[in-house]
Design an enzyme around this catalytic site. Structure first.
Site, PDB file in Angstrom:
ATOM      1  N   SER A  51       4.763  -2.087 -11.620  1.00  0.00           N
ATOM      2  CA  SER A  51       3.587  -1.820 -12.460  1.00  0.00           C
ATOM      3  C   SER A  51       2.931  -3.091 -12.984  1.00  0.00           C
ATOM      4  O   SER A  51       2.405  -3.112 -14.096  1.00  0.00           O
ATOM      5  CB  SER A  51       3.941  -0.873 -13.612  1.00  0.00           C
ATOM      6  OG  SER A  51       4.380   0.379 -13.117  1.00  0.00           O
ATOM      7  N   TRP A 102       0.812  -1.216   0.000  1.00  0.00           N
ATOM      8  CA  TRP A 102       0.000   0.000   0.000  1.00  0.00           C
ATOM      9  C   TRP A 102       0.845   1.266   0.000  1.00  0.00           C
ATOM     10  O   TRP A 102       0.354   2.340  -0.308  1.00  0.00           O
ATOM     11  CB  TRP A 102      -0.926   0.028   1.215  1.00  0.00           C
ATOM     12  CG  TRP A 102      -1.999  -1.015   1.218  1.00  0.00           C
ATOM     13  CD1 TRP A 102      -2.143  -2.082   0.361  1.00  0.00           C
ATOM     14  CD2 TRP A 102      -3.099  -1.098   2.133  1.00  0.00           C
ATOM     15  NE1 TRP A 102      -3.253  -2.817   0.686  1.00  0.00           N
ATOM     16  CE2 TRP A 102      -3.856  -2.243   1.771  1.00  0.00           C
ATOM     17  CE3 TRP A 102      -3.508  -0.337   3.223  1.00  0.00           C
ATOM     18  CZ2 TRP A 102      -5.005  -2.622   2.467  1.00  0.00           C
ATOM     19  CZ3 TRP A 102      -4.649  -0.711   3.920  1.00  0.00           C
ATOM     20  CH2 TRP A 102      -5.385  -1.839   3.530  1.00  0.00           C
ATOM     21  N   GLU A 125      12.075  -5.863  -8.508  1.00  0.00           N
ATOM     22  CA  GLU A 125      11.368  -4.644  -8.865  1.00  0.00           C
ATOM     23  C   GLU A 125      12.306  -3.714  -9.626  1.00  0.00           C
ATOM     24  O   GLU A 125      13.110  -3.008  -9.021  1.00  0.00           O
ATOM     25  CB  GLU A 125      10.874  -3.924  -7.611  1.00  0.00           C
ATOM     26  CG  GLU A 125       9.798  -4.660  -6.851  1.00  0.00           C
ATOM     27  CD  GLU A 125       8.974  -3.713  -6.014  1.00  0.00           C
ATOM     28  OE1 GLU A 125       7.752  -3.762  -6.109  1.00  0.00           O
ATOM     29  OE2 GLU A 125       9.560  -2.905  -5.280  1.00  0.00           O
ATOM     30  N   GLY A 136       1.884  -2.588  -6.310  1.00  0.00           N
ATOM     31  CA  GLY A 136       1.762  -1.254  -5.746  1.00  0.00           C
ATOM     32  C   GLY A 136       0.379  -0.677  -5.977  1.00  0.00           C
ATOM     33  O   GLY A 136      -0.593  -1.018  -5.311  1.00  0.00           O
ATOM     34  N   GLY A 137       0.264   0.197  -6.980  1.00  0.00           N
ATOM     35  CA  GLY A 137      -0.983   0.919  -7.224  1.00  0.00           C
ATOM     36  C   GLY A 137      -2.211   0.049  -7.363  1.00  0.00           C
ATOM     37  O   GLY A 137      -3.281   0.377  -6.842  1.00  0.00           O
TER      38      GLY A 137
END
Length: 250
Positions: free
Chosen positions: A212, A10, A166, A233-234
Site C-alpha cells: 500500500s 499490475w 511486503e 500494487g494498486g
C-alpha cells in the site's frame, strides 16, 4: 545504497488492448525520472508492454516464471520465453503466489537462480502476516526467507537481485507499515545480506518497500535510509499516482 527502483505490479489487471497506451502514458509522465521505472504486467500483456516501452526509459517485468527451461508444465512460462519477448525484470515469490499457488522458499530460490542464469533481474518478495508480526517473529521469519532465497547465489549475482519487503497485512488492505516499521525491517534485511555476503554487497542490493505504498505516503517511506524503491500494487494502475511515487524516488 542500492539503485532506486519503482516497479508497478499490475497483478491480474488490465487487458492487452489497454496496455500499449497505458505504458506510453507512464513513460510520458515519468520522463526524466531519477530512478528505474518498471511495469510488471500479466503474461498476456507483456508483448504490448515491451512494444510500448521500446525507446523509452521504462523497463518491463513479468509477474512470475518457471524454474525449468521447457517441458510438460502446462500453463507455465520459462525465462527464455520472457527474454524472447524483451522482458527485463521478473517478480518472484510474491505473497499471493505463496498463499494461492503453493510457492515455497525452495521454489523462490530455484526461480531466482534461473532468472539470474538467464539474465533476468529478479524482484524477490518477502514478508510476514499480521499474526506473525503480532507474535514478534517478523525479523526471524524474514531472515529465514532471505537466507533461503539467496542460497547458492554468488555475491556478484546477489547484487543483481532486488528484494521487496511486503508485509502481507499491508497488501491491498489500505493499511501501511509506518515509515519507521518499514525501515526497521529493510535495515534488518540489509544486515542479513551483509552476514551472507559482506557490507559492500548488501549496500549494493536494492531493497524496496511494498504494501500500500501510494502517492500520499511514498515520499516519507522513500526518505528512509534502507528503502531504495517500491513495489507498487494498486497505485501502479493509475499513471498519475504512479508518476507521483516515481518523482519521490530521488
Amino acid at each position: 545504497m542500492g539503485k532506486y527502483i519503482i516497479a508497478g505490479n499490475w497483478k491480474m489487471n488490465k487487458l492487452p488492448s489497454e496496455t500499449y497506451d497505458f505504458v506510453k502514458e507512464v513513460a510520458a509522465k515519468t520522463a526524466g525520472a531519477a530512478c528505474e521505472v518498471v511495469c510488471c504486467t500479466p503474461y498476456v500483456c507483456l508483448a504490448e508492454a515491451v512494444r510500448a516501452a521500446k525507446g523509452t526509459h521504462v523497463k518491463i517485468g513479468a509477474e512470475n516464471l518457471h524454474f525449468k527451461d521447457s517441458g510438460a508444465y502446462t500453463g507455465e512460462v520459462s525465462a527464455d520465453m520472457l527474454l524472447d519477448l524483451g522482458v527485463d525484470y521478473v517478480i518472484i515469490g510474491h505473497s499471493e503466489r505463496r498463499e494461492y499457488f503453493a510457492e515455497t522458499d525452495s521454489t523462490v530460490n530455484q526461480k531466482t537462480i534461473k532468472a539470474l542464469e538467464k539474465g533476468l533481474l529478479p524482484i524477490v518478495c518477502v514478508g510476514e502476516s499480521l499474526e506473525q508480526r503480532e507474535a514478534g517473529v517478523t525479523v526471524s521469519l524474514i531472515t529465514d526467507q532471505i537466507k533461503a532465497a539467496f542460497a547458492d547465489i554468488s555475491a556478484d549475482d546477489a547484487k543483481k537481485v532486488v528484494v521487496a519487503y511486503e508485509p502481507i497485512w499491508a497488501i491491498g488492505t489500505g493499511k501501511t507499515a509506518t515509515a519507521d516499521q518499514a525501515e526497521e525491517v529493510c535495515a534488518a534485511i540489509r544486515n542479513v545480506l551483509a552476514g551472507l555476503y559482506d557490507a559492500d554487497t548488501a549496500a549494493a542490493i536494492t531493497i524496496q518497500y511494498g504494501g500500500s505504498m501510494n502517492a500520499g505516503n511514498a515520499a516519507e517511506l522513500l526518505a528512509k535510509e534502507n528503502i531504495d524503491g517500491g513495489l507498487i500494487g494498486g497505485a501502479s494502475l493509475k499513471s498519475e499516482d504512479f508518476s507521483v511515487i516515481v518523482a519521490a524516488a530521488k
